[in-house]
Design a protein around this motif. Structure first.
Motif, mmCIF file in Angstrom:
data_model
loop_
_atom_site.group_PDB
_atom_site.id
_atom_site.type_symbol
_atom_site.label_atom_id
_atom_site.label_comp_id
_atom_site.label_asym_id
_atom_site.label_seq_id
_atom_site.Cartn_x
_atom_site.Cartn_y
_atom_site.Cartn_z
ATOM 1 N N GLY A 1 0.391 7.122 3.489
ATOM 2 C CA GLY A 1 0.775 6.807 4.866
ATOM 3 C C GLY A 1 1.410 7.988 5.582
ATOM 4 N N SER B 1 4.021 9.596 4.889
ATOM 5 C CA SER B 1 4.434 10.669 3.976
ATOM 6 C C SER B 1 3.250 11.588 3.657
ATOM 7 C CB SER B 1 4.993 10.071 2.681
ATOM 8 O OG SER B 1 6.127 9.302 2.967
ATOM 9 N N ILE C 1 5.728 13.037 -2.040
ATOM 10 C CA ILE C 1 6.595 12.746 -0.893
ATOM 11 C C ILE C 1 6.654 11.233 -0.732
ATOM 12 C CG2 ILE C 1 7.026 13.190 1.553
ATOM 13 C CD1 ILE C 1 5.138 15.561 1.396
ATOM 14 N N THR C 2 7.843 10.676 -0.792
ATOM 15 C CA THR C 2 7.977 9.223 -0.646
ATOM 16 C C THR C 2 9.363 8.874 -0.134
ATOM 17 O OG1 THR C 2 8.102 7.125 -1.844
ATOM 18 C CG2 THR C 2 8.275 9.106 -3.205
ATOM 19 N N THR D 1 2.245 6.228 -5.339
ATOM 20 C CA THR D 1 2.849 7.562 -5.471
ATOM 21 C C THR D 1 3.492 7.719 -6.848
ATOM 22 O OG1 THR D 1 3.239 7.476 -3.103
ATOM 23 C CG2 THR D 1 4.367 9.222 -4.306
ATOM 24 N N ALA E 1 8.131 1.096 10.456
ATOM 25 C CA ALA E 1 7.510 2.359 10.869
ATOM 26 C C ALA E 1 8.452 3.521 10.531
ATOM 27 C CB ALA E 1 7.244 2.328 12.365
ATOM 28 N N ALA E 2 7.947 4.444 9.736
ATOM 29 C CA ALA E 2 8.770 5.601 9.358
ATOM 30 C C ALA E 2 8.952 6.509 10.575
ATOM 31 C CB ALA E 2 8.099 6.362 8.229
ATOM 32 N N VAL F 1 5.825 -0.295 -0.389
ATOM 33 C CA VAL F 1 4.620 -0.949 -0.917
ATOM 34 C C VAL F 1 4.587 -0.766 -2.432
ATOM 35 C CG1 VAL F 1 2.118 -1.143 -0.733
ATOM 36 C CG2 VAL F 1 3.455 -0.488 1.268
HETATM 37 O O1 M6R Z 1 8.124 5.078 0.995
HETATM 38 P P1 M6R Z 1 6.903 5.925 1.174
HETATM 39 O O2 M6R Z 1 7.143 7.153 1.990
HETATM 40 O O3 M6R Z 1 6.250 6.252 -0.131
HETATM 41 O O4 M6R Z 1 5.895 5.001 1.994
HETATM 42 C C1 M6R Z 1 4.591 5.429 2.257
HETATM 43 C C2 M6R Z 1 3.933 4.577 3.320
HETATM 44 O O5 M6R Z 1 3.829 3.245 2.890
HETATM 45 C C3 M6R Z 1 4.681 4.622 4.651
HETATM 46 O O6 M6R Z 1 4.809 5.937 5.115
HETATM 47 C C4 M6R Z 1 3.925 3.804 5.718
HETATM 48 O O7 M6R Z 1 2.740 4.430 6.042
HETATM 49 C C5 M6R Z 1 4.824 3.622 6.963
HETATM 50 N N1 M6R Z 1 4.798 2.262 7.367
HETATM 51 C C6 M6R Z 1 4.392 4.422 8.134
HETATM 52 O O8 M6R Z 1 5.160 4.224 9.268
#
Ligand code: M6R
Length: 604
Positions: A298, A300, A342-343, A351, A395-396, A601
């Motif tokens: 995603g 990351s 990256i997580t 990951t 949303a990140a 996830v």
């Molecule tokens: O916790 P993580 O960075 O591993 O998560 C990865 C994706 O699930 C995360 O970036 C996802 O795409 C977000 N909802 C994006 O806004």
């Protein structure tokens, strides 16, 4: 980020503090603790969420005390590292939010004087430092102690020998006073005490306050009493948890000037012209690395794609970026490669699986994450913490900007190790990094302009985002943000690829967001705008402030502070985040919890 609270009044302090901590749990939840004065300091701590503490807490008498919910930064997630921390005599208790950068030196000095330590935290030194300076007046001791601290802090302190007062102090970490009748409160955030009072006093940088049950006194750094204005808060509890923002996502977008500072803190040094990581990370980066593989999912993953551009530019080391879900089954694993996972959460199953595969194949592994103690940090050879505080919105946002900054720091460090960048160049980049919080604020100040553009997009069925170079992964992220929270179909493309297929989808009603910075491909991106306009589509350009050409080509222009290469990326991301946010808000979507998505996830 952690949550801290102090109470001095007539109610049962254990109940007030536990209630407050629950409201602060969004600031951290890997351990929690409480210290109440019932003749002596009564301290209880537990690992995990506040409910663990609540379940095990006996009834404690006492109407004065402090509490803490932790988001670990220095020292792992253990009971000893949980707050409150006691001084060696057990009389002084403190809770702390922040990072003390010179704690190793201070601890060595205190140990030489006979003070004892039971944790690995930077915070514990504060309790002993106050005790070392204590000559019968807690306020004076706190003043003397904080003069020796480098870094940033919000602290709340109590002392058995002065059981009528709590003391608070802050520098660059939040601390607010709640003023009641015959009771007073201190907390990282207003919701912690809003149930009891809506009268608040904000502490300015470097101020100290002394709270008795009946009185609040605030002192400036020169130890002079300052007159403070009381403010009445008219938020309800739910509003207050988001600091008055309607959604966590918006709050987290606005957190970014601070989170950028936090991710840089302790890692860049103008004086020594160096980038500093912890020993494990430095050892990894200094080892013989033939190539780098970045694995992530995603947002990351998109940070990883940006990392590829940055690291290759500064180090000439080839970087391959793969979806973790693909790498785990199909990726080539070379022992001489450094695998960077990256997580944000450190718990994404794909990951983690990719990381385990890499490790089992003999690759060196490094994790960039926001969560200390997460599974990813335990699997990898080394990890870098983003120090951005919990991210609640699905949303990140703030963690994406932090990821990019960490990747930039890795690129600069590797560039120096490989003699690809000089100390003078590094100094220039460090100066730029210091400027980023200001450039982010500049973009946040354009919120209304961005809202106006969002109104143009809100009824679109499909939106394209295009860019070249580092602006290509930014386009992918812009599209992801829009689709996940507004449910509008959105795609990001490398601008040069439009003519190889995507043009077939372009209609007059497909707005195209073009990221057009003044890099080597600027003329090409203008040509791409021409191609899009020729098909009747509306063009919204994100361009640099001093770009005098762009207005002739685009229908709407949003300006960001400029710079060369990857430098404008962070302000551009903030524009894309606000754009997606406003479109989703105008469409009345469930912004913090979009349908079908989860923050972390943990399934395949
Ligand atoms: O916790 P993580 O960075 O591993 O998560 C990865 C994706 O699930 C995360 O970036 C996802 O795409 C977000 N909802 C994006 O806004």
């Amino acid at each position: 980020m952690c949550g801290i609270i102090g109470y001095n009044g007539f109610r049962d302090a254990d109940i007030v503090i536990l209630n407050g901590l629950k409201k602060l749990e969004y600031r951290g939840y890997d351990s929690a603790g409480i210290a109440i004065i019932d003749k002596k300091q009564q301290v209880y701590k537990e690992i995990g969420e506040i409910k663990n503490l609540e379940e095990k807490l006996p009834k404690i008498k006492g109407t004065i005390g402090i509490g803490h919910t932790r988001w670990a930064t220095t020292g792992g997630v253990t009971k000893n590292n949980a707050h409150p921390h006691l001084s060696t005599s057990g009389k002084i208790a403190i809770v702390h939010n922040g990072i003390i950068e010179n704690y190793v030196k201070l601890r060595e000095n205190l140990e030489k004087k006979g003070f004892k330590f039971v944790s690995q935290t930077d915070s514990e030194i504060i309790a002993n430092l106050i005790e070392d300076n204590y000559k019968g007046n807690l306020k004076d001791a706190v003043f003397s102690a904080i003069k020796k601290l480098e870094g940033y802090y919000a602290i709340v302190v109590t002392c058995e020998d002065e059981p009528d007062k709590i003391i608070g102090a802050r520098l660059q970490s939040p601390l607010v006073i709640g003023v009641g009748d015959n009771e007073n409160f201190l907390a990282s955030d207003i919701p912690a005490f809003l149930k009891y009072t809506n009268r608040v006093i904000y502490l300015n940088e470097a101020e100290i306050c002394v709270l008795t049950k009946k009185d609040v006194k605030v002192y400036n750094k020169d130890e002079k009493v300052v007159d403070k204005k009381e403010n009445v808060i008219d938020w309800n509890i739910q509003d207050a948890e988001k600091s008055g923002f309607p959604h966590f996502m918006l709050k987290e977008i606005y957190d970014q000037p601070d989170t950028v500072n936090q991710v840089l803190r302790g890692r860049i040094s103008e004086i020594h012209r160096n980038i500093n990581f912890n020993e494990n990370v430095e050892n990894l980066l200094n080892s013989n690395i033939s190539s780098i593989q970045i694995v992530a999912c995603g947002t990351s993953y998109y940070a990883g794609l940006i990392g590829k551009y940055i690291i290759e530019k500064f180090t000439d080391t080839p970087v391959f970026v793969e979806f973790a879900s693909e790498y785990r089954y199909f990726g080539l694993k070379h022992e001489s490669s450094l695998v960077i996972a990256i997580t944000q959460s450190g718990e994404t199953l794909d990951t983690l699986a990719a990381l385990r595969e890499a490790k089992n194949s003999g690759c060196k592994t490094l994790v960039i994450t926001n969560v200390v103690g997460s599974t990813a940090t335990r699997i990898s050879d080394a990890y870098i913490l983003m120090q951005s505080g919990p991210e609640i919105g699905v949303a990140a946002t703030k963690t994406f900007t932090s990821q990019i900054i960490v990747l930039l720091l890795i690129a600069l460090k590797l560039g120096m190790i490989k003699n690809k960048i000089s100390a003078v160049q590094l100094y220039e980049y460090i100066r730029y990094l210091r400027e980023i919080p200001r450039t982010v604020r500049d973009v946040l100040n354009k919120n209304n302009e961005i809202l106006d553009i969002a109104k143009q997009l809100k009824n679109a069925e499909s939106v394209f985002f295009i860019g070249r170079g580092v602006n290509y992964p930014l386009s992918l992220e812009g599209a992801l943000k829009l689709k996940e929270i507004s449910y509008i179909h959105a795609e990001g493309f490398a601008a040069g690829e439009l003519k190889h297929g995507p043009f077939a989808l372009l209609t007059k009603s497909t707005p195209v967001v073009v990221i057009a910075t003044k890099d080597a491909t600027y003329d090409k991106i203008l040509a791409n705008i021409g191609e899009v306009k020729a098909r009747g589509s509306q063009v919204i350009a994100i361009a640099e402030i001093d770009d005098t050409e762009i207005e002739k080509h685009a229908d709407f222009v949003l300006r960001v502070p400029g710079g060369s290469g990857v430098l404008p990326s962070i302000p551009i991301i903030v524009v894309l985040q606000l754009l997606a946010y406003h479109v989703a808000d105008l469409r009345k979507c469930s912004i913090d919890k979009p349908r079908n998505l989860a923050k972390s996830v943990t399934v395949e």
